[in-house]
Design a protein around this motif. Structure first.
Motif, short mmCIF file in Angstrom:
data_model
loop_
_atom_site.label_atom_id
_atom_site.label_comp_id
_atom_site.label_asym_id
_atom_site.label_seq_id
_atom_site.Cartn_x
_atom_site.Cartn_y
_atom_site.Cartn_z
N SER A 1 -6.13 4.20 6.01
CA SER A 1 -6.85 5.74 6.15
C SER A 1 -5.97 6.77 6.08
N LYS A 2 -4.81 6.47 6.74
CA LYS A 2 -3.92 7.64 6.80
C LYS A 2 -3.32 7.81 5.54
N LEU A 3 -2.97 6.72 4.86
CA LEU A 3 -2.53 6.59 3.48
C LEU A 3 -3.31 7.48 2.49
N LEU A 4 -4.63 7.03 2.49
CA LEU A 4 -5.73 7.51 1.68
C LEU A 4 -5.73 9.12 1.99
N ASN A 5 -5.56 9.54 3.28
CA ASN A 5 -5.81 10.98 3.45
C ASN A 5 -4.47 11.75 3.53
N ASN A 6 -3.53 11.01 2.76
CA ASN A 6 -2.09 11.78 2.54
C ASN A 6 -1.57 12.05 4.04
N LYS A 7 -1.80 11.42 4.93
CA LYS A 7 -1.03 11.83 6.39
C LYS A 7 0.22 10.86 6.58
N LEU A 8 0.45 10.15 5.52
CA LEU A 8 1.68 9.33 5.60
C LEU A 8 2.67 9.59 4.34
N LEU B 1 0.69 -1.09 0.17
CA LEU B 1 -0.01 0.07 0.07
C LEU B 1 0.89 1.17 -0.06
N PHE B 2 1.95 1.50 0.79
CA PHE B 2 2.99 2.58 0.85
C PHE B 2 3.44 2.83 -0.42
N LYS B 3 3.91 1.70 -1.03
CA LYS B 3 4.84 1.86 -2.25
C LYS B 3 3.76 2.08 -3.49
N LEU B 4 2.69 1.71 -3.41
CA LEU B 4 1.67 1.82 -4.49
C LEU B 4 0.77 3.34 -4.40
#
Length: 131
Positions: free
Chosen positions: A124-131, A60-63
């Motif tokens: 959720s954090k990834l989707l909200n661009n918080k990571l 998820l993080f890489k994509l």
């Protein structure tokens, strides 16, 4: 302050802490009920769920940059992967006597749900661009 810690490392660290706590509680409940502590592939289940959760989060993080619009579907595919692993590797052993009892179910579902909660928070954090 700029966050300089790698989010993958933070996720792995939080996940291992969560699973250690959940595993401890799981063993305490089994002990309290005078049930066998390390039966039903409990160690394998926690280990496999930990490794799959890390693999899913790294994917998820890489994509996230290239496929942000379908990241939720990739997350759901990760859950499907976990269930596929369960049905390929755990189900045949659990179903040897023709049925799956509560202890067998719990040995897979407890770590699965613990990992899923943390994965969902981080997705959720990834989707909200918080990571």
């Amino acid at each position: 302050m700029i966050n300089t810690i790698n989010p993958i490392f933070v996720f792995c660290f939080k996940l291992i802490l969560l699973l250690i706590a959940v595993f401890g509680i799981h063993l305490l409940v089994l002990s309290y009920l005078n049930l066998p502590l390390f039966s039903n592939l409990i160690l394998a289940s926690y280990s496999v769920n930990y490794l799959l959760a890390i693999i899913i989060f790294i994917a998820l993080f890489k994509l996230k940059k290239k496929y942000l619009d379908i990241l939720g579907f990739i997350f759901m595919g990760g859950s499907l992967l976990k269930f596929a692993v369960f049905f390929i590797f755990f189900f045949p052993n659990f179903n040897k006597n023709g049925s799956i009892d509560r202890l067998e179910s719990a040995s897979f579902l407890v770590p699965y749900l613990a990992c899923l909660v943390l994965e969902a928070i981080y997705a959720s954090k990834l989707l909200n661009n918080k990571l």
